[in-house]
Design a protein around this motif. Structure first.
Motif, short mmCIF file in Angstrom:
data_model
loop_
_atom_site.label_atom_id
_atom_site.label_comp_id
_atom_site.label_asym_id
_atom_site.label_seq_id
_atom_site.Cartn_x
_atom_site.Cartn_y
_atom_site.Cartn_z
N LEU A 38 19.20 -0.05 27.68
CA LEU A 38 18.21 0.89 28.21
C LEU A 38 18.10 2.08 27.25
CD1 LEU A 38 16.68 1.04 31.08
CD2 LEU A 38 18.25 2.92 31.49
N VAL A 39 16.89 2.56 27.03
CA VAL A 39 16.59 3.62 26.05
C VAL A 39 17.43 3.47 24.76
CG1 VAL A 39 15.53 5.35 27.56
CG2 VAL A 39 17.99 5.34 27.36
N ASN A 40 17.25 2.31 24.16
CA ASN A 40 18.08 1.91 23.02
C ASN A 40 18.00 2.88 21.83
OD1 ASN A 40 19.78 -0.29 22.02
ND2 ASN A 40 18.18 -0.52 20.48
N SER A 41 16.81 3.43 21.57
CA SER A 41 16.69 4.35 20.42
C SER A 41 17.53 5.61 20.68
CB SER A 41 15.23 4.75 20.18
OG SER A 41 14.44 3.62 19.96
N LEU A 42 17.41 6.15 21.90
CA LEU A 42 18.17 7.36 22.23
C LEU A 42 19.67 7.07 22.17
CD1 LEU A 42 15.31 8.06 23.19
CD2 LEU A 42 16.31 9.15 25.18
N PHE A 43 20.05 5.87 22.61
CA PHE A 43 21.46 5.48 22.58
C PHE A 43 21.99 5.50 21.14
CE2 PHE A 43 24.58 2.02 22.07
CZ PHE A 43 25.59 2.54 22.86
N ASN A 44 21.10 5.18 20.19
CA ASN A 44 21.54 5.13 18.79
C ASN A 44 21.43 6.46 18.05
OD1 ASN A 44 22.50 2.42 18.23
ND2 ASN A 44 20.48 1.83 18.96
N GLY A 132 8.20 1.63 19.93
CA GLY A 132 8.74 2.74 19.13
C GLY A 132 8.73 2.46 17.64
N TYR A 133 9.69 3.06 16.92
CA TYR A 133 9.74 2.88 15.45
C TYR A 133 11.16 2.89 14.90
CZ TYR A 133 10.57 7.93 15.65
OH TYR A 133 11.10 9.16 15.95
N TYR A 134 12.13 3.20 15.73
CA TYR A 134 13.44 3.61 15.22
C TYR A 134 14.23 2.49 14.50
CZ TYR A 134 17.39 6.86 15.17
OH TYR A 134 18.39 7.72 14.79
N ASP A 135 13.78 1.24 14.65
CA ASP A 135 14.54 0.14 14.03
C ASP A 135 14.19 -0.06 12.57
OD1 ASP A 135 15.67 -0.66 16.51
OD2 ASP A 135 13.69 -1.40 17.04
N ARG A 136 13.09 0.57 12.13
CA ARG A 136 12.60 0.25 10.79
C ARG A 136 12.52 1.48 9.89
NH1 ARG A 136 9.91 -5.04 11.00
NH2 ARG A 136 10.81 -5.84 12.91
N PRO A 137 13.59 1.73 9.14
CA PRO A 137 13.55 2.88 8.22
C PRO A 137 12.59 2.65 7.06
CG PRO A 137 15.69 1.75 8.14
CD PRO A 137 14.87 1.03 9.14
N ASN A 138 12.00 3.72 6.54
CA ASN A 138 11.17 3.63 5.34
C ASN A 138 12.11 3.52 4.14
OD1 ASN A 138 8.87 4.02 6.89
ND2 ASN A 138 8.95 6.25 6.65
N LEU A 139 12.02 2.42 3.44
CA LEU A 139 12.94 2.21 2.31
C LEU A 139 12.37 2.83 1.04
CD1 LEU A 139 13.98 -1.49 3.02
CD2 LEU A 139 15.12 0.62 3.73
N MET A 140 13.26 3.25 0.15
CA MET A 140 12.81 3.86 -1.11
C MET A 140 12.59 2.80 -2.19
SD MET A 140 15.39 7.09 -1.13
CE MET A 140 16.77 6.04 -0.71
N ALA A 253 19.95 8.45 3.82
CA ALA A 253 18.55 8.34 3.39
C ALA A 253 17.67 8.52 4.63
CB ALA A 253 18.32 6.99 2.74
N LEU A 254 17.30 9.75 4.90
CA LEU A 254 16.56 10.06 6.14
C LEU A 254 15.08 10.24 5.79
CD1 LEU A 254 19.27 12.35 7.72
CD2 LEU A 254 18.92 9.91 8.03
N THR A 255 14.49 9.13 5.40
CA THR A 255 13.13 9.14 4.84
C THR A 255 12.10 8.66 5.86
OG1 THR A 255 13.77 7.03 3.88
CG2 THR A 255 13.81 8.93 2.42
N GLY A 256 12.45 8.70 7.12
CA GLY A 256 11.50 8.35 8.18
C GLY A 256 11.55 6.88 8.56
N TYR A 257 10.72 6.53 9.51
CA TYR A 257 10.72 5.18 10.09
C TYR A 257 9.27 4.73 10.31
CZ TYR A 257 15.37 6.95 11.01
OH TYR A 257 16.60 7.51 10.85
N HIS A 258 9.09 3.47 10.56
CA HIS A 258 7.73 2.99 10.85
C HIS A 258 7.79 1.88 11.90
CE1 HIS A 258 9.24 0.36 7.60
NE2 HIS A 258 8.59 -0.57 8.27
N PRO A 259 6.71 1.69 12.66
CA PRO A 259 6.76 0.67 13.72
C PRO A 259 6.68 -0.75 13.18
CG PRO A 259 4.63 1.79 13.70
CD PRO A 259 5.47 2.47 12.66
N ASP A 260 7.08 -1.69 14.03
CA ASP A 260 6.98 -3.11 13.72
C ASP A 260 5.54 -3.55 13.94
OD1 ASP A 260 7.07 -5.85 13.62
OD2 ASP A 260 8.34 -6.10 15.40
N ILE A 261 4.79 -3.73 12.85
CA ILE A 261 3.38 -4.11 13.04
C ILE A 261 3.22 -5.63 13.09
CG2 ILE A 261 2.36 -1.99 12.13
CD1 ILE A 261 1.81 -3.59 9.52
#
Ligand SMILES: Cc1cc2nc3c(=O)[nH]c(=O)nc-3n(C[C@H](O)[C@H](O)[C@H](O)COP(=O)(O)OP(=O)(O)OC[C@H]3O[C@@H](n4cnc5c(N)ncnc54)[C@H](O)[C@@H]3O)c2cc1C
Length: 329
Positions: A38-44, A132-140, A253-261
């Motif tokens: 439950l509320v998995n992103s907040l849990f992480n 949400g978006y939290y599972d997918r970090p923006n990679l460099m 590397a805290l470069t943001g995240y993006h949703p699973d499209i």
């Protein structure tokens, strides 16, 4: 296949739960399917995290959020959303990932994968995607990004006492993480590709960070990009082409995240490939696929600083009102 649901909601984040509450209120037979807890992103989020938002703006389903401080902690938020789920007896299936949503005649076939690789299938008249978006970090896309010493998520700062840590990024997460690490005795270098900190940094965090940079407690490299990460070093390059090799033990590397499209596109939703925004009617949040809706931060594509819990929590009302105003559930 079990009986057809009126509504299946993908994701049990604050938005998915808010949608579930409206479905319960409307007497719809619904199910929320969540790949984690439950509320998995907040849990992480980091254990020590405190929300930027005051507690009443995190409330859903008209249930008061009481917390010791005005801005609640992660632990308080987890407890709150559990309590709301109990109060409304929300039907939530956890540890079940939605793999495919297929429109078939007047309904959707939804395929999932449960624990231990078991597959399941549901039929639903309507589906809301609130992933949400939290599972997918923006990679460099640089060498060494996959090393175990690189994290795209903030971690508890204590472990970095007396370690040489690089924080890549210039928005809220990078700012908070740099300050936390500094206060736990880490040697912090903040690296940002832009010439100054993001204007989105919260007004009460910015001066703290700016002052730590000014007094050189935190080293900041602006207009600088990381070129390579190795076990013992990182290599950075400034806008004027200068290259520096910095001794390093760990990289955030805290470069943001993006949703699973992919899930959206496979279901037939048109997604703008630049912004990652799904096509939807802003009033009803219905996508170009009739009966398929989007809610929460997934709506804003790569622009993840447009929708928060604060505003995403109202999407459920919007969607259910449009369903009820339409052909009925
Ligand atoms: C460190 C940090 C601090 C923040 N602080 C604040 C704050 O103070 N105030 C605020 O308003 N916002 C804050 N935010 C932003 C906020 O957390 C998000 O905007 C919010 O979580 C969005 O809610 P959501 O329900 O749309 O998405 P999420 O909370 O991400 O929920 C999506 C859910 O969908 C699940 N899911 C994804 N894919 C699938 C699938 N295929 N099948 C099944 N389930 C799936 C995920 O596991 C997740 O549980 C913060 C974010 C971060 C990273």
């Amino acid at each position: 296949m079990p009986e057809t649901l009126d509504l299946l909601i993908v994701g049990a984040g604050p938005t998915g739960l808010a949608c579930g509450i409206e479905a319960v209120r409307a007497g719809m037979k619904s199910l929320i399917v969540e790949k984690g807890c439950l509320v998995n992103s907040l849990f992480n989020y980091p254990n020590t995290m405190t929300f930027f938002t005051t507690r009443e703006r995190l409330e859903i389903g008209d249930i008061p959020f009481s917390s010791v401080n005005l801005k609640p902690t992660r632990a308080e938020a987890l407890e709150y959303y559990r309590r709301v789920t109990e109060h409304y007896r929300l039907p939530v299936a956890t540890e079940e990932r939605v793999e495919e949503i297929r429109p078939v005649n007047q309904h959707f076939e939804v395929k999932t994968e449960q624990r231990a690789g078991r597959c399941a299938q549901y039929a639903a008249r309507r589906v809301i995607i609130a992933t949400g978006y939290y599972d997918r970090p923006n990679l460099m896309g640089i060498p060494g990004e996959g090393l175990p010493k690189v994290s795209h998520y903030a971690l508890e700062a204590h472990a970095f006492y007396r370690r040489r840590v690089a924080v890549i990024g210039g928005a809220n997460s990078a700012a908070v993480t740099s300050l936390e690490l500094f206060r736990h005795g880490a040697d912090v270098t903040l690296i940002y590709r832009k010439p100054e900190l993001s204007r989105h940094i919260k007004y009460w965090i910015r001066p703290d960070l700016e002052n730590r940079i000014k007094e050189k407690s935190i080293r900041a490299l602006f207009s600088t990009e990381v070129r390579e990460i190795t076990d013992d070093y990182i290599t950075v390059q400034s806008a004027n082409g200068e290259i520096e090799r910095i001794q390093n033990d760990f990289v955030f590397a805290l470069t943001g995240y993006h949703p699973d499209i992919d899930l959206l596109r496979r279901a037939g939703v048109h997604v703008d490939l630049k912004s990652y925004r799904p096509a939807c009617d802003p009033k009803t949040l219905e996508t170009n696929v009739p009966g398929l809706y989007v809610a929460g931060v997934v709506l804003s594509g790569r622009h993840t600083n447009e929708i928060f819990i604060e505003n995403g929590r109202f999407h459920g009302k919007q969607i259910i009102a449009s369903i009820q105003g339409g052909a009925g559930a």
